[in-house]
Design a protein around this motif. Structure first.
Motif, PDB file in Angstrom:
ATOM      1  N   SER A  17       4.553  20.547   9.660  1.00  9.62           N
ATOM      2  CA  SER A  17       3.756  19.564  10.395  1.00  9.62           C
ATOM      3  C   SER A  17       2.587  19.073   9.559  1.00  9.62           C
ATOM      4  O   SER A  17       2.195  17.901   9.641  1.00  9.62           O
ATOM      5  N   TRP A  18       2.009  19.952   8.748  1.00 13.93           N
ATOM      6  CA  TRP A  18       0.900  19.544   7.885  1.00 13.93           C
ATOM      7  C   TRP A  18       1.381  18.603   6.787  1.00 13.93           C
ATOM      8  O   TRP A  18       0.674  17.671   6.411  1.00 13.93           O
ATOM      9  N   ILE A  19       2.598  18.841   6.279  1.00 13.50           N
ATOM     10  CA  ILE A  19       3.167  17.900   5.311  1.00 13.50           C
ATOM     11  C   ILE A  19       3.405  16.551   5.970  1.00 13.50           C
ATOM     12  O   ILE A  19       3.092  15.485   5.410  1.00 13.50           O
ATOM     13  N   ALA A  20       3.958  16.579   7.185  1.00 13.03           N
ATOM     14  CA  ALA A  20       4.194  15.343   7.918  1.00 13.03           C
ATOM     15  C   ALA A  20       2.886  14.617   8.209  1.00 13.03           C
ATOM     16  O   ALA A  20       2.842  13.384   8.240  1.00 13.03           O
ATOM     17  N   ALA A  21       1.811  15.375   8.421  1.00 14.55           N
ATOM     18  CA  ALA A  21       0.504  14.762   8.662  1.00 14.55           C
ATOM     19  C   ALA A  21       0.055  13.960   7.442  1.00 14.55           C
ATOM     20  O   ALA A  21      -0.484  12.854   7.570  1.00 14.55           O
ATOM     21  N   VAL A  22       0.281  14.520   6.250  1.00 14.78           N
ATOM     22  CA  VAL A  22      -0.062  13.797   5.021  1.00 14.78           C
ATOM     23  C   VAL A  22       0.738  12.500   4.929  1.00 14.78           C
ATOM     24  O   VAL A  22       0.201  11.427   4.627  1.00 14.78           O
ATOM     25  N   VAL A  23       2.040  12.595   5.223  1.00 12.00           N
ATOM     26  CA  VAL A  23       2.906  11.413   5.161  1.00 12.00           C
ATOM     27  C   VAL A  23       2.466  10.372   6.185  1.00 12.00           C
ATOM     28  O   VAL A  23       2.343   9.178   5.879  1.00 12.00           O
ATOM     29  N   GLY A  24       2.212  10.813   7.416  1.00  9.94           N
ATOM     30  CA  GLY A  24       1.842   9.882   8.475  1.00  9.94           C
ATOM     31  C   GLY A  24       0.559   9.140   8.191  1.00  9.94           C
ATOM     32  O   GLY A  24       0.457   7.929   8.414  1.00  9.94           O
ATOM     33  N   MET A  25      -0.442   9.858   7.696  1.00 15.95           N
ATOM     34  CA  MET A  25      -1.719   9.208   7.419  1.00 15.95           C
ATOM     35  C   MET A  25      -1.670   8.355   6.155  1.00 15.95           C
ATOM     36  O   MET A  25      -2.506   7.480   5.959  1.00 15.95           O
ATOM     37  N   SER A  26      -0.700   8.595   5.299  1.00 16.89           N
ATOM     38  CA  SER A  26      -0.529   7.753   4.124  1.00 16.89           C
ATOM     39  C   SER A  26       0.180   6.448   4.478  1.00 16.89           C
ATOM     40  O   SER A  26      -0.112   5.394   3.908  1.00 16.89           O
ATOM     41  N   MET A  27       1.109   6.506   5.447  1.00 18.48           N
ATOM     42  CA  MET A  27       1.861   5.317   5.842  1.00 18.48           C
ATOM     43  C   MET A  27       1.063   4.425   6.800  1.00 18.48           C
ATOM     44  O   MET A  27       1.142   3.219   6.757  1.00 18.48           O
ATOM     45  N   ARG A  28       0.344   5.065   7.739  1.00 21.19           N
ATOM     46  CA  ARG A  28      -0.548   4.379   8.683  1.00 21.19           C
ATOM     47  C   ARG A  28       0.166   3.606   9.781  1.00 21.19           C
ATOM     48  O   ARG A  28      -0.485   3.134  10.720  1.00 21.19           O
ATOM     49  N   SER A  29       1.463   3.445   9.743  1.00 12.84           N
ATOM     50  CA  SER A  29       2.185   2.829  10.853  1.00 12.84           C
ATOM     51  C   SER A  29       3.290   3.778  11.294  1.00 12.84           C
ATOM     52  O   SER A  29       3.911   4.441  10.445  1.00 12.84           O
ATOM     53  N   PRO A  30       3.567   3.888  12.600  1.00  9.25           N
ATOM     54  CA  PRO A  30       4.581   4.840  13.083  1.00  9.25           C
ATOM     55  C   PRO A  30       5.957   4.586  12.487  1.00  9.25           C
ATOM     56  O   PRO A  30       6.682   5.525  12.154  1.00  9.25           O
ATOM     57  N   GLU A  31       6.328   3.325  12.338  1.00  9.87           N
ATOM     58  CA  GLU A  31       7.663   3.003  11.818  1.00  9.87           C
ATOM     59  C   GLU A  31       7.807   3.465  10.367  1.00  9.87           C
ATOM     60  O   GLU A  31       8.817   4.059   9.990  1.00  9.87           O
ATOM     61  N   ALA A  32       6.792   3.176   9.576  1.00  8.52           N
ATOM     62  CA  ALA A  32       6.843   3.591   8.168  1.00  8.52           C
ATOM     63  C   ALA A  32       6.806   5.103   8.041  1.00  8.52           C
ATOM     64  O   ALA A  32       7.490   5.684   7.189  1.00  8.52           O
ATOM     65  N   ALA A  33       6.013   5.759   8.888  1.00  4.95           N
ATOM     66  CA  ALA A  33       5.941   7.222   8.851  1.00  4.95           C
ATOM     67  C   ALA A  33       7.285   7.844   9.214  1.00  4.95           C
ATOM     68  O   ALA A  33       7.716   8.823   8.601  1.00  4.95           O
ATOM     69  N   GLN A  34       7.959   7.272  10.222  1.00  9.54           N
ATOM     70  CA  GLN A  34       9.268   7.777  10.620  1.00  9.54           C
ATOM     71  C   GLN A  34      10.282   7.613   9.488  1.00  9.54           C
ATOM     72  O   GLN A  34      11.043   8.538   9.174  1.00  9.54           O
ATOM     73  N   ALA A  35      10.293   6.439   8.868  1.00  5.88           N
ATOM     74  CA  ALA A  35      11.244   6.190   7.784  1.00  5.88           C
ATOM     75  C   ALA A  35      10.967   7.091   6.583  1.00  5.88           C
ATOM     76  O   ALA A  35      11.894   7.638   5.969  1.00  5.88           O
ATOM     77  N   ALA A  36       9.691   7.267   6.245  1.00  6.44           N
ATOM     78  CA  ALA A  36       9.339   8.095   5.091  1.00  6.44           C
ATOM     79  C   ALA A  36       9.677   9.563   5.327  1.00  6.44           C
ATOM     80  O   ALA A  36      10.031  10.281   4.378  1.00  6.44           O
ATOM     81  N   SER A  37       9.583  10.007   6.566  1.00  6.45           N
ATOM     82  CA  SER A  37       9.850  11.417   6.867  1.00  6.45           C
ATOM     83  C   SER A  37      11.289  11.791   6.562  1.00  6.45           C
ATOM     84  O   SER A  37      11.574  12.876   6.046  1.00  6.45           O
ATOM     85  N   PHE A  38      12.216  10.886   6.867  1.00  2.13           N
ATOM     86  CA  PHE A  38      13.623  11.207   6.651  1.00  2.13           C
ATOM     87  C   PHE A  38      13.963  11.317   5.165  1.00  2.13           C
ATOM     88  O   PHE A  38      14.946  11.957   4.802  1.00  2.13           O
ATOM     89  N   VAL A  39      13.160  10.702   4.315  1.00  5.45           N
ATOM     90  CA  VAL A  39      13.420  10.768   2.880  1.00  5.45           C
ATOM     91  C   VAL A  39      13.341  12.200   2.369  1.00  5.45           C
ATOM     92  O   VAL A  39      14.138  12.618   1.520  1.00  5.45           O
TER      93      VAL A  39
END
Length: 286
Positions: A179-201
């Motif tokens: 979850s902490w890794i995902a937090a880094v990704v989410g705050m780097s993307m700043r939009s829910p759609e981009a965060a969702q797409a980046a997470s699957f990578v």
């Protein structure tokens, strides 16, 4: 009081005040973290669509993976594929669930919710701690639900009761670290759609190139080398050994204690890297 004792007391006073201030600050941060955790849990409970998805999705994972792959996959030493599968499904579900931390934080950033939090007299770390802790509680619920479904279609714990509890604890702790890794990704993307797409990578290669669903011995050599030395396999192997006892240890290639230590080291390493990065990114993002 003598002059010497008076000077000693005066010298000790600042240190005592610092200790009290530190304890007060820790107490306030813990209280703020609890409030944010409760806020996120209540949001999850009060939104029916989130509750339904969180409930139905893990049930589908258990049933579909078991009945789709259970026939063609034959694992030596295991009579029922669900016995092998359930530990892997635990890790898969908590890994996928951890990505929602990043999506939720990106959504809060996008909608200005975090800006409103900043205007409150609360610890900044409480936002991240509350989000990741709430998602860990949600992960525990999902694992317990899948245990129930697995038991209905034939899964049985082969190890001790303590081993079962330890397996669930390791899986939930792993989800917390991710979850902490995902937090880094989410705050780097700043939009829910981009965060969702980046997470699957990063989630898909870790989950499907692992021992979650099949033994790594069945993979090509280059892929097996990766699968055997990454955190999802380490946690799945540890959970499987703890849940099944000797058959799980034989499949995973080590004792439950050794495999658990390896999984815990992975969890500690992920937290050591991700927590400072998430805090740093949070400060920059807001």
């Amino acid at each position: 009081m003598t002059a010497t004792s008076a000077r000693a007391a005066a010298a000790a006073a600042p240190a005592e005040r610092e200790r009290i201030d530190l304890l007060t600050r820790i107490r306030h941060e813990l209280n703020d973290g609890f409030v944010m955790t409760w806020r996120n849990l209540m949001r999850w409970v009060r939104l029916p669509q989130l509750l339904v998805v969180s409930t139905i999705q893990p049930i589908m994972f258990v049933l579909l993976f078991n009945f789709v792959f259970g026939g063609p996959i034959d694992i030596p030493g295991i009579d029922n594929y669900i016995d092998f599968l359930l530990a892997g499904i635990f890790v898969q579900a908590t890994t996928f669930g951890a990505t929602q931390t990043g999506v939720a934080l990106a959504e809060d950033l996008d909608q200005g919710v975090i800006d409103r939090f900043r205007s409150l007299p609360m610890s900044r770390s409480a936002v991240l701690a509350g989000r990741t802790t709430a998602d860990a509680v949600r992960g525990l619920f999902v694992v317990l639900l899948m245990t129930l479904i697995g038991s209905l279609i034939g899964f049985r714990f082969g190890g001790t009761a303590l081993g079962a509890v330890a397996a669930i604890g390791i899986v939930v702790a792993f989800g917390f670290a991710l979850s902490w890794i995902a937090a880094v990704v989410g705050m780097s993307m700043r939009s829910p759609e981009a965060a969702q797409a980046a997470s699957f990578v990063w989630v898909f290669p870790l989950v499907f190139a692992s021992s979650a669903f099949v033994p790594t011995q069945t993979m090509p050599g280059w892929l097996a080398a990766f699968a055997e030395n990454q955190p999802v396999s380490a946690v799945a192997n540890a959970a499987r050994a703890l849940m099944l006892g000797e058959p799980g240890e034989a499949i995973a290639g080590g004792s439950a204690g050794e495999l658990s230590l390896r999984a815990l080291l992975w969890i500690a390493a992920l937290l050591a890297v991700a927590v400072p990065l998430a805090i740093q990114r949070y400060r920059r993002a807001v």
